[in-house]
Design a protein around this motif. Structure first.
Motif, PDB file in Angstrom:
ATOM      1  N   TYR A 125       0.834  -1.212   0.000  1.00 49.55           N
ATOM      2  CA  TYR A 125       0.000   0.000   0.000  1.00 49.55           C
ATOM      3  C   TYR A 125       0.863   1.254   0.000  1.00 49.55           C
ATOM      4  N   LEU A 133      -8.774   4.266  -1.484  1.00 51.74           N
ATOM      5  CA  LEU A 133     -10.046   3.550  -1.552  1.00 51.74           C
ATOM      6  C   LEU A 133      -9.849   2.095  -1.970  1.00 51.74           C
ATOM      7  N   TYR A 136      -7.363   0.156  -1.202  1.00 50.01           N
ATOM      8  CA  TYR A 136      -6.874  -0.610  -0.053  1.00 50.01           C
ATOM      9  C   TYR A 136      -7.768  -0.456   1.176  1.00 50.01           C
ATOM     10  N   ALA A 137      -8.880   0.264   1.052  1.00 49.33           N
ATOM     11  CA  ALA A 137      -9.845   0.370   2.146  1.00 49.33           C
ATOM     12  C   ALA A 137     -10.891  -0.740   2.080  1.00 49.33           C
ATOM     13  N   ARG A 138     -10.848  -1.569   1.041  1.00 48.15           N
ATOM     14  CA  ARG A 138     -11.840  -2.617   0.862  1.00 48.15           C
ATOM     15  C   ARG A 138     -11.514  -3.836   1.724  1.00 48.15           C
ATOM     16  N   PRO A 139     -12.544  -4.577   2.124  1.00 48.82           N
ATOM     17  CA  PRO A 139     -12.311  -5.769   2.966  1.00 48.82           C
ATOM     18  C   PRO A 139     -11.373  -6.783   2.325  1.00 48.82           C
ATOM     19  N   ARG A 184      -8.727  -6.295   0.950  1.00 53.88           N
ATOM     20  CA  ARG A 184      -7.357  -5.922   1.306  1.00 53.88           C
ATOM     21  C   ARG A 184      -7.258  -5.534   2.774  1.00 53.88           C
ATOM     22  N   GLN A 185      -8.123  -6.140   3.580  1.00 53.83           N
ATOM     23  CA  GLN A 185      -8.099  -6.000   5.038  1.00 53.83           C
ATOM     24  C   GLN A 185      -8.246  -4.549   5.502  1.00 53.83           C
ATOM     25  N   CYS A 186      -8.826  -3.691   4.675  1.00 52.57           N
ATOM     26  CA  CYS A 186      -9.008  -2.272   5.033  1.00 52.57           C
ATOM     27  C   CYS A 186      -7.691  -1.668   5.519  1.00 52.57           C
ATOM     28  N   SER A 245      -5.613   0.518   4.372  1.00 53.48           N
ATOM     29  CA  SER A 245      -5.386   1.961   4.321  1.00 53.48           C
ATOM     30  C   SER A 245      -6.006   2.654   5.528  1.00 53.48           C
ATOM     31  N   LEU A 246      -7.133   2.139   6.013  1.00 54.62           N
ATOM     32  CA  LEU A 246      -7.753   2.702   7.216  1.00 54.62           C
ATOM     33  C   LEU A 246      -6.892   2.409   8.436  1.00 54.62           C
ATOM     34  N   THR A 247      -6.347   1.199   8.487  1.00 52.89           N
ATOM     35  CA  THR A 247      -5.461   0.833   9.586  1.00 52.89           C
ATOM     36  C   THR A 247      -4.215   1.707   9.592  1.00 52.89           C
TER      37      THR A 247
END
Length: 294
Positions: free
Chosen positions: A195, A268, A270-273, A275-277, A279-281
């Protein structure tokens, strides 16, 4: 294992006095190649390592007067979306952006032709990296009719001519895979490093970083961010902290920026499930230690 060529010291290692002497080739190199599915290449492990890690950066020159860093980022952000929509290989994106940056250093570009240039770079990258390539007409449709198939093919010829058909590029994604295998990094760390690495394509200054150093910075930053989870492998010591210093903050700032206008595609994605979210982490963990970007 094949010995490293004598000029390796003059490439990857020369002038790096801040780094302690490291054993070469790095321990576990042949095993790392096996992890990457290159078990049949163990005899050439040293040569492969040199070829991948000794890639050169582009000259640190300014963008053409008509193209700002933000305009470049806007086109690259769109390329990320097209790349994901078409389901292309990861190396295809890095080669396309490399070709774009290479062309911007040798030829003037009118702003209205920047998207066409980006699509031509992606079209050529597909021919190099993909077993099948999208048709010019389909790429033109994704460009909302901004250019025709004939214009795309002319842009492809201009691109190849100005770059003198120099298309070989051991991209940072390949370097990351090799470094992560050497460090025995966990899948979550590799995902976060991927990421950070993909975020860097949006930054104009990233073209001035060697692919290997860029990948090492992404991996080091990912290990640092996920340090609380423990279980990391050995540090490789291929680059000193000073050499990675300018790169890691740039990646961290990009991660903290979030889905900013014109730079949202990677965040966005890498925010998808799937890719284990991640980017949010990354944004959550980095916000504890880094100031918010301007």
């Amino acid at each position: 294992m094949a010995p490293l060529p004598g000029n390796f010291q003059g490439g990857l290692l020369e002038g790096r006095s801040q780094r302690a002497a490291q054993p070469w080739p790095p321990p576990g190199l042949a095993e790392a190649l096996t992890t990457l599915g290159l078990d049949g290449e163990r005899e050439y492990a040293g040569d492969i390592f040199v070829s991948v890690m000794a890639g050169q950066a582009l000259p640190k020159t300014d963008l053409p007067r008509a193209v700002t860093a933000e305009m470049r980022a806007l086109v690259v952000d769109w390329l990320v979306q097209v790349h994901e929509y078409l389901g292309l290989a990861g190396d295809t994106l890095y080669l396309a952006v490399h070709l774009l940056d290479s062309y911007l250093r040798v030829a003037p570009v009118r702003l209205r032709h920047l998207q066409l240039l980006g699509v031509a770079c992606l079209f050529v990258a597909c021919k190099v990296e993909e077993s099948t390539r999208p048709e010019p007409a389909s790429l033109c449709l994704l460009g909302a009719g901004s250019f025709s198939p004939a214009q795309l093919l002319r842009a492809e010829r201009r691109l190849l001519s100005r770059l003198n058909f120099q298309l070989y590029y051991p991209g940072p994604l390949l370097c990351l895979g090799l470094l992560a295998a050497l460090a025995r990094s966990r899948p979550r760390v590799v995902l976060l490093a991927t990421y950070f690495l993909e975020l860097s394509v949006l930054e104009a200054e990233a073209a001035g970083w060697e692919p290997g150093r860029r990948a090492a910075a992404a991996l080091a930053l990912a290990q640092s961010v996920l340090l609380h989870e423990g279980g990391e492998g050995p540090e490789l010591g291929l680059y000193s902290k000073a050499e990675l210093g300018p790169i890691e903050p740039c990646m961290a700032r990009a991660a903290l920026r979030g889905p900013a206008p014109g730079r949202a595609a990677v965040f966005l994605k890498y925010a998808r499930p799937q890719r284990q979210c991640i980017s949010l982490t990354a944004a959550r963990l980095l916000s504890r230690t880094c100031p918010a970007p301007p």
